[in-house]
Design a protein around this motif. Structure first.
Motif, PDB file in Angstrom:
ATOM      1  N   ALA A   1       3.362  11.123  -8.790  1.00 51.60           N
ATOM      2  CA  ALA A   1       2.599  11.528  -9.976  1.00 51.60           C
ATOM      3  C   ALA A   1       1.790  12.804  -9.730  1.00 51.60           C
ATOM      4  O   ALA A   1       1.526  13.557 -10.666  1.00 51.60           O
ATOM      5  N   ASN A   2       1.399  13.046  -8.492  1.00 54.46           N
ATOM      6  CA  ASN A   2       0.459  14.141  -8.237  1.00 54.46           C
ATOM      7  C   ASN A   2       1.008  15.348  -7.493  1.00 54.46           C
ATOM      8  O   ASN A   2       0.401  16.413  -7.524  1.00 54.46           O
ATOM      9  N   GLU A   3       2.097  15.174  -6.785  1.00 51.70           N
ATOM     10  CA  GLU A   3       2.658  16.323  -6.068  1.00 51.70           C
ATOM     11  C   GLU A   3       3.499  17.169  -7.028  1.00 51.70           C
ATOM     12  O   GLU A   3       4.087  16.636  -7.966  1.00 51.70           O
TER      13      GLU A   3
ATOM     14  N   ARG B   1       2.047   1.985  -3.445  1.00 50.26           N
ATOM     15  CA  ARG B   1       1.027   2.646  -4.277  1.00 50.26           C
ATOM     16  C   ARG B   1       0.935   4.136  -3.918  1.00 50.26           C
ATOM     17  O   ARG B   1       0.788   4.991  -4.782  1.00 50.26           O
ATOM     18  N   LEU B   2       1.061   4.404  -2.625  1.00 48.53           N
ATOM     19  CA  LEU B   2       1.011   5.814  -2.199  1.00 48.53           C
ATOM     20  C   LEU B   2       2.192   6.599  -2.783  1.00 48.53           C
ATOM     21  O   LEU B   2       2.040   7.741  -3.225  1.00 48.53           O
TER      22      LEU B   2
ATOM     23  N   GLU C   1      -8.411   8.265  -3.224  1.00 45.72           N
ATOM     24  CA  GLU C   1      -8.342   7.117  -4.144  1.00 45.72           C
ATOM     25  C   GLU C   1      -7.641   5.917  -3.525  1.00 45.72           C
ATOM     26  O   GLU C   1      -7.815   4.791  -3.970  1.00 45.72           O
ATOM     27  N   LEU C   2      -6.798   6.192  -2.524  1.00 47.90           N
ATOM     28  CA  LEU C   2      -5.992   5.103  -1.963  1.00 47.90           C
ATOM     29  C   LEU C   2      -6.233   4.914  -0.473  1.00 47.90           C
ATOM     30  O   LEU C   2      -5.366   4.442   0.246  1.00 47.90           O
TER      31      LEU C   2
ATOM     32  N   HIS D   1       0.840  -1.204   0.000  1.00 47.46           N
ATOM     33  CA  HIS D   1       0.000   0.000   0.000  1.00 47.46           C
ATOM     34  C   HIS D   1       0.878   1.258   0.000  1.00 47.46           C
ATOM     35  O   HIS D   1       0.611   2.232  -0.707  1.00 47.46           O
TER      36      HIS D   1
ATOM     37  N   HIS E   1       3.814   6.003  -5.542  1.00 43.61           N
ATOM     38  CA  HIS E   1       3.538   6.250  -6.965  1.00 43.61           C
ATOM     39  C   HIS E   1       2.564   7.410  -7.133  1.00 43.61           C
ATOM     40  O   HIS E   1       2.751   8.278  -7.970  1.00 43.61           O
ATOM     41  N   TRP E   2       1.543   7.381  -6.318  1.00 42.14           N
ATOM     42  CA  TRP E   2       0.532   8.449  -6.418  1.00 42.14           C
ATOM     43  C   TRP E   2       1.163   9.815  -6.127  1.00 42.14           C
ATOM     44  O   TRP E   2       0.939  10.778  -6.851  1.00 42.14           O
ATOM     45  N   LEU E   3       1.953   9.867  -5.060  1.00 43.89           N
ATOM     46  CA  LEU E   3       2.549  11.146  -4.657  1.00 43.89           C
ATOM     47  C   LEU E   3       3.501  11.670  -5.736  1.00 43.89           C
ATOM     48  O   LEU E   3       3.495  12.849  -6.072  1.00 43.89           O
TER      49      LEU E   3
ATOM     50  N   ILE F   1      -5.531  10.276   1.112  1.00 39.07           N
ATOM     51  CA  ILE F   1      -5.651  10.313  -0.348  1.00 39.07           C
ATOM     52  C   ILE F   1      -6.846   9.445  -0.706  1.00 39.07           C
ATOM     53  O   ILE F   1      -6.795   8.213  -0.536  1.00 39.07           O
TER      54      ILE F   1
END
Ligand code: AMP
Length: 440
Positions: free
Chosen positions: A239-241, A232-233, A373-374, A229, A235-237, A371
């Motif tokens: 991509a989005n920060e 995944r966080l 989505e996650l 998990h 990757h998200w960060l 977040i």
């Protein structure tokens, strides 16, 4: 041992009487240069033993040159009555085997009584700026022959709007030989201006790693269910920060390698640094990061020590560091030189207690971030009611975005204080785990 300092035997006797055995780090650092007569700027927390660090050299100066009591020879300024009273007690305890007399001038106390005390002329005067100015204006105070001026909690005095009063009192002590300035934080422009105005060629002693934390850095936590998990966080960060350069810390080499592999697989330009990498790889990674060819570094603490890369504005703690100091070192890499930074710690159930200890150490509450989505299942420990019934974790503020709220500072004795690097729980709340080797 306090006998390592060139202190008068009457002061050493008082130290022994008070059962102080080992000097604290701030005392070790500040007493020798203060005894030499140097101006000092010291960054140290309340509770670190800083009062003795200036009181002992001060008394040593006054004893060494015993004179009939006709003038105030030392002035200690503090922001609040309570601190002034505590400091008076400390001065009296240390001067119990000497003839040195101290007096207190703070707001909220009888003005005339203070004026009468001032007529008897104490050797050491302790007070808050506002009332001292009033006594000065009333013609009750002569500071012309003060030899030593101490500004304690100088940052707080500025926050409380005492800047002009402090400056005026310092100007009154025009013939002083030495000035010692203590603050809990490294302060802002106001403090820098005051340092420049009142200190002469000061030595700056930084005893408090918390002061390395840049105020421009936001600190957040995101809860996670497990390492997958967390990945995944990450990757998200990434991509989005919005960030220029990011560093992701793990506690183990194996985790650093695993995460590195995952990031490479998803086309991130990334380097990994840990104890198994040789100097060549380390240099290459750091150079690329500095030049901007690579934006992301995965690292363990050992490998990243001393790393100073401009534009590093995102720090992710994949694992929570094992000590408050390590946390400060990691986060201290971002938000430098007045830039904004973001520090995010990913918190599984096994990180939670460490995270809470670090919050207590820093006397801060990290922003809780979710977040959507996650969002995972784990949201922090369940609260247990007095009845023993578990209360749903959702009762906790899991998506509080109000930012870090400061817990009130606590004063606790620091007897048997360990070494500087383990000053981690000086609030006396819960000892942080002893630091293990940084990699395993
Ligand atoms: P301070 O940071 O000066 O407010 O000190 C906090 C507390 O620690 C006070 O109660 C001091 O009396 C105590 N203290 C200071 N230095 C020592 C020491 N070397 N050993 C034991 N206690 C100390």
């Amino acid at each position: 041992m306090f006998s390592q300092f060139a202190l008068h035997e009457r002061l050493l006797k008082a130290v022994a009487e008070l059962k102080f055995v080992e000097p604290t780090p701030v005392q070790v650092a500040a007493i020798p240069p203060a005894l030499e007569g140097r101006d000092l700027r010291v960054t140290a927390q309340t509770g670190s033993g800083k009062t003795a660090a200036f009181v002992l050299p001060m008394l040593n100066r006054l004893i060494g040159d015993a004179q009939p009591r006709v003038r105030i020879r030392a002035l200690i300024l503090l922001p609040t009555r309570e601190l002034a009273q505590q400091t008076l007690k400390e001065v009296e305890r240390f001067s119990q085997f000497t003839f040195i007399k101290s007096g207190l001038v703070t707001g909220g106390e009888d003005f005339k009584y203070q004026a009468a005390m001032l007529r008897k002329v104490p050797d050491v005067l302790i007070g808050t700026p506002g009332r001292l100015i009033e006594q000065l204006n009333a013609g009750n105070l002569d500071l012309k022959e003060v030899e030593l001026l101490v500004l304690d909690e100088a940052d707080r005095m500025l926050d409380m709007g005492f800047s002009d009063d402090v400056q005026r009192l310092a100007n009154e002590c025009a013939n002083r030989a030495q000035t010692l300035l203590f603050s809990a934080t490294s302060g802002g422009n106001g403090l820098r201006e005051m340092v420049a105005a009142v200190l002469r060629d000061p030595q700056h002693l930084r005893l408090n790693s918390i002061s390395e934390l840049n105020e421009g850095t936001r600190q957040q936590i995101i809860t996670a269910d497990d390492p997958a998990h967390k990945e995944r966080l990450v990757h998200w960060l990434l991509a989005n920060e919005t960030y220029q350069k990011a560093i992701i810390f793990t506690n183990t080499r194996a985790q650093a390698d695993r995460l590195y592999g995952r990031l490479v697989a998803s086309d991130h330009k990334v380097f990994v640094l840990h104890g198994e990498k040789d100097q060549k790889d380390r240099k290459l990674a750091i150079d690329r990061l500095k030049q901007g060819g690579v934006k992301i570094l995965v690292a363990t603490d050992v490998a990243a020590r001393g790393l100073d890369v401009e534009g590093l504005d995102l720090v992710i703690n994949f694992d929570m560091p094992r000590s408050g100091d390590e946390y400060v070192h990691r986060i201290g890499r971002t938000g430098r030189a007045g830039n904004d930074g973001l520090a995010i710690s990913l918190i599984c159930h096994n990180d939670w207690n460490l995270m809470s200890s670090v919050e207590r150490y820093l006397k801060q509450r990290f922003e809780r971030r979710v977040i959507k989505e996650l969002k995972g299942v784990y949201q922090g420990p369940k609260k247990v009611k007095a009845s023993g019934k578990a209360v749903g974790a959702k009762k906790k503020k899991t998506d509080d975005k109000k930012g870090a709220a400061k817990a009130p500072a606590k004063r606790k004795p620091v007897a048997k204080r360990p070494a500087a690097s383990t000053l981690v729980s000086q609030d006396g709340l819960a000892p942080l785990k002893k630091r293990k080797p940084a990699e395993e």
